[in-house]
Design a protein around this motif. Structure first.
Motif, PDB file in Angstrom:
ATOM      1  N   ALA A 115       0.717  -1.064   0.051  1.00  0.00           N
ATOM      2  CA  ALA A 115       0.091   0.052  -0.039  1.00  0.00           C
ATOM      3  C   ALA A 115       0.938   1.226  -0.083  1.00  0.00           C
ATOM      4  N   VAL A 116       1.811   1.020   0.884  1.00  0.00           N
ATOM      5  CA  VAL A 116       2.748   2.172   0.827  1.00  0.00           C
ATOM      6  C   VAL A 116       3.456   2.653  -0.610  1.00  0.00           C
ATOM      7  N   GLU A 117       3.875   1.371  -1.104  1.00  0.00           N
ATOM      8  CA  GLU A 117       4.672   1.309  -2.449  1.00  0.00           C
ATOM      9  C   GLU A 117       3.718   1.933  -3.372  1.00  0.00           C
ATOM     10  N   ALA A 118       2.489   1.617  -3.353  1.00  0.00           N
ATOM     11  CA  ALA A 118       1.349   2.003  -4.431  1.00  0.00           C
ATOM     12  C   ALA A 118       0.983   3.412  -4.250  1.00  0.00           C
ATOM     13  N   ALA A 119       1.149   3.930  -3.113  1.00  0.00           N
ATOM     14  CA  ALA A 119       0.950   5.300  -2.797  1.00  0.00           C
ATOM     15  C   ALA A 119       2.326   6.187  -3.250  1.00  0.00           C
ATOM     16  N   ALA A 120       3.377   5.520  -2.951  1.00  0.00           N
ATOM     17  CA  ALA A 120       4.655   6.229  -3.503  1.00  0.00           C
ATOM     18  C   ALA A 120       4.391   6.372  -5.116  1.00  0.00           C
ATOM     19  N   GLN A 121       3.952   5.307  -5.680  1.00  0.00           N
ATOM     20  CA  GLN A 121       3.767   5.859  -7.429  1.00  0.00           C
ATOM     21  C   GLN A 121       3.168   6.957  -7.682  1.00  0.00           C
ATOM     22  N   GLN A 122       2.310   7.437  -6.641  1.00  0.00           N
ATOM     23  CA  GLN A 122       1.552   8.557  -7.037  1.00  0.00           C
ATOM     24  C   GLN A 122       1.967   9.919  -6.150  1.00  0.00           C
ATOM     25  N   ALA A 169       2.925  10.631   2.993  1.00  0.00           N
ATOM     26  CA  ALA A 169       1.474  10.402   3.547  1.00  0.00           C
ATOM     27  C   ALA A 169       1.063   9.020   4.059  1.00  0.00           C
ATOM     28  N   MET A 170       1.416   8.206   3.300  1.00  0.00           N
ATOM     29  CA  MET A 170       0.865   6.981   3.544  1.00  0.00           C
ATOM     30  C   MET A 170       1.872   6.167   4.670  1.00  0.00           C
ATOM     31  N   TYR A 171       2.975   6.494   4.546  1.00  0.00           N
ATOM     32  CA  TYR A 171       3.963   6.095   5.614  1.00  0.00           C
ATOM     33  C   TYR A 171       3.665   6.525   6.827  1.00  0.00           C
ATOM     34  N   ARG A 172       3.146   7.817   7.256  1.00  0.00           N
ATOM     35  CA  ARG A 172       2.385   8.396   8.290  1.00  0.00           C
ATOM     36  C   ARG A 172       1.302   7.665   8.733  1.00  0.00           C
ATOM     37  N   THR A 173       0.236   7.587   8.090  1.00  0.00           N
ATOM     38  CA  THR A 173      -0.935   6.717   8.135  1.00  0.00           C
ATOM     39  C   THR A 173      -0.733   5.487   8.647  1.00  0.00           C
ATOM     40  N   MET A 174       0.060   4.639   8.258  1.00  0.00           N
ATOM     41  CA  MET A 174       0.501   3.337   8.622  1.00  0.00           C
ATOM     42  C   MET A 174       0.705   3.246  10.114  1.00  0.00           C
ATOM     43  N   TYR A 175       1.559   4.124  10.552  1.00  0.00           N
ATOM     44  CA  TYR A 175       2.159   4.265  11.933  1.00  0.00           C
ATOM     45  C   TYR A 175       0.973   4.569  12.943  1.00  0.00           C
ATOM     46  N   GLU A 176       0.332   5.986  12.280  1.00  0.00           N
ATOM     47  CA  GLU A 176      -0.560   6.539  13.335  1.00  0.00           C
ATOM     48  C   GLU A 176      -1.902   5.611  13.251  1.00  0.00           C
ATOM     49  N   ARG A 229      -7.209   0.331   1.206  1.00  0.00           N
ATOM     50  CA  ARG A 229      -7.559   0.804   0.051  1.00  0.00           C
ATOM     51  C   ARG A 229      -8.526   2.124   0.573  1.00  0.00           C
ATOM     52  N   GLY A 230      -9.117   2.111   1.930  1.00  0.00           N
ATOM     53  CA  GLY A 230      -9.795   3.193   2.433  1.00  0.00           C
ATOM     54  C   GLY A 230      -8.606   4.334   2.750  1.00  0.00           C
ATOM     55  N   PHE A 231      -7.452   4.075   3.294  1.00  0.00           N
ATOM     56  CA  PHE A 231      -6.619   5.057   3.549  1.00  0.00           C
ATOM     57  C   PHE A 231      -6.228   5.760   2.148  1.00  0.00           C
ATOM     58  N   ALA A 232      -6.073   4.973   1.256  1.00  0.00           N
ATOM     59  CA  ALA A 232      -5.914   5.491  -0.180  1.00  0.00           C
ATOM     60  C   ALA A 232      -6.761   6.687  -0.655  1.00  0.00           C
ATOM     61  N   ALA A 282      -5.608   3.195 -10.297  1.00  0.00           N
ATOM     62  CA  ALA A 282      -4.242   3.185 -10.031  1.00  0.00           C
ATOM     63  C   ALA A 282      -3.436   2.460  -9.001  1.00  0.00           C
ATOM     64  N   PHE A 283      -4.261   2.957  -7.824  1.00  0.00           N
ATOM     65  CA  PHE A 283      -3.732   2.280  -6.616  1.00  0.00           C
ATOM     66  C   PHE A 283      -3.937   0.783  -6.499  1.00  0.00           C
ATOM     67  N   ASP A 284      -5.173   0.678  -6.955  1.00  0.00           N
ATOM     68  CA  ASP A 284      -5.398  -0.616  -7.065  1.00  0.00           C
ATOM     69  C   ASP A 284      -4.697  -1.647  -7.899  1.00  0.00           C
ATOM     70  N   ALA A 285      -4.220  -1.018  -8.925  1.00  0.00           N
ATOM     71  CA  ALA A 285      -3.497  -1.880  -9.977  1.00  0.00           C
ATOM     72  C   ALA A 285      -1.895  -2.075  -9.439  1.00  0.00           C
ATOM     73  N   ALA A 286      -1.527  -1.127  -9.002  1.00  0.00           N
ATOM     74  CA  ALA A 286      -0.309  -1.068  -8.251  1.00  0.00           C
ATOM     75  C   ALA A 286      -0.116  -2.068  -7.155  1.00  0.00           C
TER      76      ALA A 286
END
Length: 220
Positions: A116-123, A128-135, A152-155, A164-168
């Motif tokens: 999920a973090v990697e998919a977010a990184a591609q965008q 933002a996703m790194y912080r969300t995961m820990y929080e 997916r909800g975080f995305a 695009a997130f789903d595909a990644a």
């Protein structure tokens, strides 16, 4: 360099203790039946940092690199998170901070979180996703049920392009990108998380100031 305040030292002390205790507990309790096959990791030339590794910052002319091999489901990594953030605040203009994935086999959602973090990184939303995961770790961590829908909800909350997130997220290339980090970590002797390197040297924090002192030593 000015000394840290008593308040910050107190918070840091608690966090460092949590890092050591939680990391040791995870190492004892880890299971090789879930997640990546660590025994098969093969890296011809292991690297602490690769050109493709994710940077949390890019200070011009930085000659010190701080690397963390992490697992987003790891409680020790969650405890280390505010410590690393404080180090970034203090040294971010002189030290490059690098994130490398190392999902532990015993965590059902660790590899999914990394994808999920990697998919977010591609965008362009890595941090933002790194912080969300820990929080939000308490919401989805240490569960036996897959948290794909949660991620997916975080995305969606971050405003990402969901198709695009789903595909990644489902792309084998994303899993392979994570495996590169895992393979490097295994070849470098990483056995648990969080594991830190400062300018290529493995640092095991056993006191409040170990990480800070390692950085200061390289800056001098």
């Amino acid at each position: 360099m000015p000394k840290t305040t008593a308040g910050r030292m107190g918070v840091t002390a608690v966090a460092i203790v949590a890092i050591v205790v939680a990391a040791v507990a995870l190492l004892i309790g880890r299971s090789d039946t879930d997640g990546p096959d660590r025994a098969s990791a093969e890296v011809s030339t292991p690297a602490v940092v690769r050109e493709s590794s994710h940077r949390l910052n890019s200070p011009p002319g930085a000659d010190v690199t701080f690397v963390e091999f992490l697992d987003f489901e790891c409680e020790g990594c969650r405890a280390a998170y505010p410590v690393v953030e404080q180090l970034r605040a203090d040294y971010g203009d002189r030290v490059e901070f690098v994130l490398r994935y190392f999902p532990l086999p015993g965590h059902v959602n660790a590899e999914r979180a990394a994808r999920a973090v990697e998919a977010a990184a591609q965008q362009g939303r890595l941090e933002a996703m790194y912080r969300t995961m820990y929080e939000t770790q308490a919401q989805w961590g240490e569960r036996r049920a897959p948290a794909d829908d949660v991620f997916r909800g975080f995305a969606a909350e971050l405003g990402l392009d969901l198709p695009a997130f789903d595909a990644a997220y489902a792309d084998p290339a994303t899993a392979q990108r994570i495996q590169v980090d895992v393979d490097d970590g295994m070849a470098l002797g990483v056995q648990g998380t969080p594991t830190f390197f400062v300018n290529g040297d493995h640092v095991t924090p056993r006191s409040v100031d170990d990480l800070r002192n390692a950085i200061e030593k390289e800056l001098r």
